[in-house]
Design a protein around this motif. Structure first.
Motif, PDB file in Angstrom:
ATOM      1  N   LEU A 407      33.981  53.556  36.680  1.00  0.00           N
ATOM      2  CA  LEU A 407      33.332  52.442  35.984  1.00  0.00           C
ATOM      3  C   LEU A 407      32.513  51.587  36.939  1.00  0.00           C
ATOM      4  CD1 LEU A 407      36.176  51.270  33.561  1.00  0.00           C
ATOM      5  CD2 LEU A 407      33.938  52.185  32.879  1.00  0.00           C
ATOM      6  N   VAL A 408      33.092  51.234  38.099  1.00  0.00           N
ATOM      7  CA  VAL A 408      32.348  50.360  39.019  1.00  0.00           C
ATOM      8  C   VAL A 408      31.168  51.110  39.630  1.00  0.00           C
ATOM      9  CG1 VAL A 408      34.246  48.767  39.530  1.00  0.00           C
ATOM     10  CG2 VAL A 408      33.923  50.775  40.987  1.00  0.00           C
ATOM     11  N   ALA A 409      31.348  52.425  39.870  1.00  0.00           N
ATOM     12  CA  ALA A 409      30.251  53.208  40.443  1.00  0.00           C
ATOM     13  C   ALA A 409      29.069  53.230  39.479  1.00  0.00           C
ATOM     14  CB  ALA A 409      30.731  54.628  40.749  1.00  0.00           C
ATOM     15  N   ALA A 410      29.366  53.447  38.201  1.00  0.00           N
ATOM     16  CA  ALA A 410      28.290  53.531  37.208  1.00  0.00           C
ATOM     17  C   ALA A 410      27.608  52.177  37.033  1.00  0.00           C
ATOM     18  CB  ALA A 410      28.862  54.020  35.878  1.00  0.00           C
ATOM     19  N   LYS A 411      28.416  51.126  37.002  1.00  0.00           N
ATOM     20  CA  LYS A 411      27.866  49.779  36.815  1.00  0.00           C
ATOM     21  C   LYS A 411      26.969  49.392  37.999  1.00  0.00           C
ATOM     22  CE  LYS A 411      28.327  45.254  35.381  1.00  0.00           C
ATOM     23  NZ  LYS A 411      28.137  44.667  34.072  1.00  0.00           N
ATOM     24  N   ALA A 412      27.425  49.712  39.214  1.00  0.00           N
ATOM     25  CA  ALA A 412      26.641  49.376  40.406  1.00  0.00           C
ATOM     26  C   ALA A 412      25.334  50.162  40.427  1.00  0.00           C
ATOM     27  CB  ALA A 412      27.460  49.648  41.670  1.00  0.00           C
ATOM     28  N   ALA A 413      25.417  51.428  40.002  1.00  0.00           N
ATOM     29  CA  ALA A 413      24.219  52.265  39.978  1.00  0.00           C
ATOM     30  C   ALA A 413      23.216  51.713  38.966  1.00  0.00           C
ATOM     31  CB  ALA A 413      24.600  53.702  39.628  1.00  0.00           C
ATOM     32  N   GLU A 414      23.757  51.190  37.880  1.00  0.00           N
ATOM     33  CA  GLU A 414      22.908  50.687  36.792  1.00  0.00           C
ATOM     34  C   GLU A 414      22.262  49.354  37.157  1.00  0.00           C
ATOM     35  OE1 GLU A 414      25.179  50.341  33.121  1.00  0.00           O
ATOM     36  OE2 GLU A 414      24.017  48.540  32.664  1.00  0.00           O
ATOM     37  N   THR A 415      23.037  48.476  37.796  1.00  0.00           N
ATOM     38  CA  THR A 415      22.545  47.120  38.038  1.00  0.00           C
ATOM     39  C   THR A 415      22.025  46.915  39.450  1.00  0.00           C
ATOM     40  OG1 THR A 415      24.715  46.346  38.770  1.00  0.00           O
ATOM     41  CG2 THR A 415      24.241  46.169  36.416  1.00  0.00           C
ATOM     42  N   GLY A 416      22.411  47.788  40.353  1.00  0.00           N
ATOM     43  CA  GLY A 416      22.040  47.576  41.746  1.00  0.00           C
ATOM     44  C   GLY A 416      22.860  46.488  42.412  1.00  0.00           C
ATOM     45  N   GLN A 417      23.844  45.980  41.709  1.00  0.00           N
ATOM     46  CA  GLN A 417      24.723  44.935  42.234  1.00  0.00           C
ATOM     47  C   GLN A 417      26.124  45.514  42.435  1.00  0.00           C
ATOM     48  OE1 GLN A 417      23.748  41.650  42.795  1.00  0.00           O
ATOM     49  NE2 GLN A 417      21.677  42.380  42.309  1.00  0.00           N
ATOM     50  N   PRO A 418      26.896  44.963  43.387  1.00  0.00           N
ATOM     51  CA  PRO A 418      28.281  45.423  43.512  1.00  0.00           C
ATOM     52  C   PRO A 418      29.059  45.139  42.219  1.00  0.00           C
ATOM     53  CG  PRO A 418      27.685  43.939  45.325  1.00  0.00           C
ATOM     54  CD  PRO A 418      26.572  43.882  44.314  1.00  0.00           C
ATOM     55  N   GLY A 432      55.598  44.363  39.575  1.00  0.00           N
ATOM     56  CA  GLY A 432      54.197  44.524  39.201  1.00  0.00           C
ATOM     57  C   GLY A 432      53.374  44.853  40.421  1.00  0.00           C
ATOM     58  N   ALA A 433      52.341  45.688  40.229  1.00  0.00           N
ATOM     59  CA  ALA A 433      51.420  46.012  41.318  1.00  0.00           C
ATOM     60  C   ALA A 433      50.012  45.853  40.777  1.00  0.00           C
ATOM     61  CB  ALA A 433      51.652  47.434  41.814  1.00  0.00           C
ATOM     62  N   VAL A 434      49.145  45.243  41.569  1.00  0.00           N
ATOM     63  CA  VAL A 434      47.759  45.048  41.159  1.00  0.00           C
ATOM     64  C   VAL A 434      46.854  45.432  42.323  1.00  0.00           C
ATOM     65  CG1 VAL A 434      48.448  43.188  39.594  1.00  0.00           C
ATOM     66  CG2 VAL A 434      47.592  42.608  41.863  1.00  0.00           C
ATOM     67  N   ALA A 435      45.617  45.799  41.995  1.00  0.00           N
ATOM     68  CA  ALA A 435      44.711  46.246  43.054  1.00  0.00           C
ATOM     69  C   ALA A 435      43.279  45.888  42.698  1.00  0.00           C
ATOM     70  CB  ALA A 435      44.839  47.756  43.259  1.00  0.00           C
ATOM     71  N   LEU A 436      42.483  45.787  43.739  1.00  0.00           N
ATOM     72  CA  LEU A 436      41.073  45.456  43.593  1.00  0.00           C
ATOM     73  C   LEU A 436      40.249  46.655  44.047  1.00  0.00           C
ATOM     74  CD1 LEU A 436      39.155  43.073  42.937  1.00  0.00           C
ATOM     75  CD2 LEU A 436      39.313  42.413  45.358  1.00  0.00           C
ATOM     76  N   VAL A 437      39.357  47.107  43.150  1.00  0.00           N
ATOM     77  CA  VAL A 437      38.487  48.257  43.446  1.00  0.00           C
ATOM     78  C   VAL A 437      37.052  47.769  43.344  1.00  0.00           C
ATOM     79  CG1 VAL A 437      37.697  50.468  42.513  1.00  0.00           C
ATOM     80  CG2 VAL A 437      40.152  49.995  42.683  1.00  0.00           C
ATOM     81  N   GLU A 438      36.240  48.141  44.313  1.00  0.00           N
ATOM     82  CA  GLU A 438      34.854  47.654  44.327  1.00  0.00           C
ATOM     83  C   GLU A 438      33.911  48.825  44.547  1.00  0.00           C
ATOM     84  OE1 GLU A 438      34.521  43.938  46.555  1.00  0.00           O
ATOM     85  OE2 GLU A 438      32.557  44.632  47.219  1.00  0.00           O
ATOM     86  N   SER A 439      32.741  48.738  43.936  1.00  0.00           N
ATOM     87  CA  SER A 439      31.784  49.830  44.093  1.00  0.00           C
ATOM     88  C   SER A 439      31.473  50.023  45.575  1.00  0.00           C
ATOM     89  CB  SER A 439      30.500  49.512  43.315  1.00  0.00           C
ATOM     90  OG  SER A 439      30.009  48.245  43.719  1.00  0.00           O
ATOM     91  N   ALA A 440      31.276  51.297  45.941  1.00  0.00           N
ATOM     92  CA  ALA A 440      31.011  51.602  47.353  1.00  0.00           C
ATOM     93  C   ALA A 440      29.544  51.346  47.624  1.00  0.00           C
ATOM     94  CB  ALA A 440      31.370  53.047  47.649  1.00  0.00           C
TER      95      ALA A 440
END
Lengths: 440, 329
Positions: A407-418, A432-440
């Motif tokens: 999802l983040v890869a596609a969004k970043a590719a589409e918008t040019g923004q992280p 509970g476990a939570v994590a942060l994923v960001e476009s490369a």
């Protein structure tokens, strides 16, 4: 009390290359008599094939199962040995209830960030259809006593303690060991405490099915899922369900409480079989092999709550973990593009969101200055989640990480923004476990 | 706080009233023989005039607890106490129970052993007692007083280690139809029924039909109302009922050693009996949370310092079985 987070130490990045899972199947259907090892090996082999890892020595493969046979003490290593990865790839098992898969990812990405390994696979598997059934404690004690006895007479005496009712087998349950309440009953109590309505829960469930169905139709899962045992899609998915149909279901949990029961089989996840695996690496390792880099696995946080004496709800730990994780990165809910909140129950999502919107709760329980905030619902579980896909406990983390990375890869590719995704998984034991994923 | 503790006489000073004599026993009596005597003696004990308690303390000077290891393990396993060499208050109650029973089966104890109703129990651990320590145990009956349905009496049991009071348990029993020494009517004769709404449960206990037999085997309290449906029917219950002290001991175990501390007070008030088998919903809450409607402070130390309140009721119904408190001292 809130403490000022220490600066995040600078390390190299751990990136997500891709994921693979088998379709999830409702318990007792397609994967009957299929073992955890069979399923995890299949998920692993699909991932190996997709990225050409045959014969490769990876840094590590880590994963686990929540319901595990004692013979599977080295479940992940045995799966590696049954795969086409190099047999010199080390492996180990982890278990943190429903957070097993995400915790495995946290473990391997930390090693990548520290430079201890270059590549890794993390994941998980679970089967209710092939769950271990054990003998009663009394029968087990008698058999162990007989085993330890030195003389035939003593052995017979130990065995004579066995009573007919001791012979009944014991199936695993989702009951909390300290409270003897099932997870559903626990969540029904939390739901009552926060006053979450039946309609709001059914809407979450409806959206989950709609979103997952749309994602399947659009081909989103084409490079995330490998067919298995004749199944090509998650068989819990009900594209044709409606709010009207969901509204007709009888309550499944919370019927003995004073407040009206609102949780049904439709807005609670069913018991499911399945497995998932995600490939992580250093950026260098990926580039050397010309592998795609979907996203960065930025950081993670785990939390636990004091649920035993009712101070907090069993599944509320992510509500505490997320503010801590975001604070460490100077982020707020506004900075997140995708919220992947595991739908153990529709109301788990809703009680978590309600907690973040509650000023008093955020001040007294989370140590914040005021309400944590409100999320934009259009960013929530946009390609469906566990209510529709099902939830094979340890396999859920891998399913969500792969989805979030794409999802983040596609969004970043589409918008040019992280673009950023926040992953949140609640687990038995008030974890509970939570994590942060960001476009490369 | 719930109202259970305030009605109870639990004087901080040790020992029986000054007028009581002491009867020394070489060892703790066996419950089996006492029950036989108690059953035989019960028939002859009928209401006639104001009750008068025997002014005697039974005392066993040196009880070696070293031999109790297997008994302690069985108790811990049954009620859910963690494995530990420190004797929980519930286990001290079990250890002292035969001596208190010996007082109740004396021919000059005016109330029948069978048919006594356990109303409440208040116990305090004032210093931890460890497996292997030699203890002094003493027991007596005191404070016969009016109850709206008869007379209530306190059976007091104390455990001393090296001459220091380590445990004091006060078990209050009701004998229906008997008359208090002062002949006065109970002050709560017309007490209105308290409004009660079940709190959100924190645990659910599925109590099987063998619950009474299992606790009977560990506690020695083999009263037929707990161990068989027929025995229970003889005393007007439709089925066997769980021992009240079993429920209270489980609540104590679920709070556990880390949160109750080394010294603590443990109270229970019995409301309606638990008919077996049964599903009992239980709320064992921080007293601070219960008082503030669920917001007893973000720090567990602050919440735990106020102790715990617990309630048990029939799952899905308004039938209250018990309530009590566990408070660090």
């Amino acid at each position: 009390m809130s403490t000022t987070p220490s600066p995040v130490p600078s390390t190299r990045e751990a990136v997500i290359i891709g994921g693979n899972r088998i379709p999830f199947s409702r318990a007792g259907k397609k994967y009957v008599r299929t073992s955890n090892q069979d399923m995890f090996t299949a998920a692993l082999e699909g991932l190996v094939a997709r990225f050409g890892l045959q014969g490769e020595r990876l840094g590590e493969v880590v994963g686990g199962a929540v319901l595990k046979h004692s013979k599977n003490f080295n479940l992940i290593r045995e799966s590696v040995l049954g795969s086409s990865l190099s047999p010199t790839t080390p492996a180990y098992d982890v278990q943190q209830a429903c957070a097993t898969g995400l915790e495995a990812a946290i473990a391997v990405t930390n090693k990548i960030k520290l430079g201890q390994i270059e590549s890794a696979i993390a994941g998980g598997t679970d089967t209710v259809s092939d769950a271990p059934i054990v003998v009663s404690d009394r029968l087990r004690a008698a058999l162990l006593d007989a085993n330890h006895a030195k003389t035939t007479g003593a052995k017979l005496k130990a065995l004579a303690a066995i009573r007919p009712k001791d012979l009944a087998p014991v199936s695993p349950s989702t009951g909390e060991p300290r409270t003897h309440l099932s997870m559903g009953e626990h969540q029904a109590i939390t739901t009552a405490k926060w006053g979450i309505s039946r309609e709001a829960q059914d809407e979450i469930a409806f959206n989950s099915h709609q979103n997952l169905a749309r994602a399947w139709e659009s081909g989103f899962f084409d490079d995330l899922v490998t067919p298995f045992r004749g199944l090509t899609r998650d068989d819990n998915l009900r594209p044709d369900t409606s709010l009207e149909k969901l509204a007709k279901l009888k309550p499944a949990f919370g019927s003995s409480l004073d407040t009206a029961a609102t949780m049904t089989a439709g807005n609670s996840t069913p018991l499911t079989d399945g497995a998932s695996a995600v490939l992580f690496a250093s950026r260098e390792w990926a580039e050397e092999r010309d592998l795609p880099v979907l996203a960065k696995f930025v950081d993670a946080e785990t939390a636990a709550v004091d649920f035993v004496h009712g101070h907090e709800g069993l599944l509320m730990a992510p509500a505490a973990a997320v503010p801590r994780l975001l604070a460490r990165h100077g982020l707020t809910l506004e900075d997140i593009d995708f919220f992947e909140i595991h739908e153990a129950f529709a109301s788990t999502v809703l009680t978590t969101l309600a907690a973040w919107e509650d000023e008093e709760y955020c001040r007294t329980e989370l140590g914040l200055d005021g309400a944590f905030g409100k999320i934009d619902r259009s960013k929530l579980n946009v390609n469906g989640s566990s209510l529709a896909a099902g939830h094979p406990f340890a396999a859920t983390g891998g399913r969500i990480i792969a989805t979030a990375a794409k999802l983040v890869a596609a969004k970043a590719a589409e918008t040019g923004q992280p673009a950023r995704a926040l992953i949140s998984v609640c687990a038995a034991g008030g974890l509970g476990a939570v994590a942060l994923v960001e476009s490369a | 706080m719930t109202g259970s503790a305030d009605e109870v006489t639990n004087a901080p000073e040790a020992g029986a009233p000054a007028s009581y004599g002491v009867s020394e026993l070489a060892q703790l009596p066996k419950l089996g023989g006492l029950f036989t005597k108690g059953v035989a003696g019960s028939a002859g004990k009928r209401p006639k005039g104001a009750v008068r308690l025997p002014e005697v303390t039974y005392r066993v000077a040196g009880v070696d607890t070293a031999g109790e290891a297997a008994h302690l393990a069985a108790y811990q396993d049954l009620v859910g106490e963690p494995s530990s060499e420190v004797l929980p208050a519930g286990f001290l109650h079990v250890l002292a129970f035969p001596l208190a029973t010996a007082v109740m089966v004396r021919s000059d104890f005016p109330l029948p052993l069978l048919g006594l109703v356990h109303l409440r129990n208040v116990a305090r651990v004032l210093r931890p007692v460890r497996l292997g320590e030699t203890i002094e145990v003493r027991a007596w009956a005191q404070d016969a007083r009016a109850h709206r349905r008869g007379v209530q009496v306190d059976l007091v049991a104390e455990v001393l280690v090296d001459g220091d009071l380590a445990y004091r348990g006060v078990s209050t029993y009701l004998a229906k139809g008997f008359t208090a020494p002062d002949g006065a009517a109970a002050p709560d004769a017309e007490a209105p029924r308290e409004e009660w709404t079940a709190p959100l449960p924190t645990a659910r206990w599925k109590l099987g039909s063998g619950t009474g037999r299992a606790y009977g085997a560990v506690s020695g309290d083999l009263n037929p109302i707990h161990t068989s449906n027929l025995g229970a029917k003889a005393f007007g219950f439709p089925r066997a009922i769980a021992h009240g002290m079993y429920s209270a001991a489980r609540a104590l175990a679920e709070v556990g050693p880390a949160l109750r501390g080394e010294t603590y007070e443990w109270t229970v008030e019995f409301l309606k009996p638990v008919l077996l088998p049964s599903t009992v919903d239980v709320a064992i809450r921080y007293a601070a949370d219960a008082a503030a409607g669920g917001a007893g402070g973000a720090q567990r130390e602050d919440r735990a310092a106020t102790g715990f309140v617990y309630d048990g009721w029939r799952s899905g119904k308004d039938t209250r079985h018990f309530r009590g408190t566990i408070t660090p001292l």
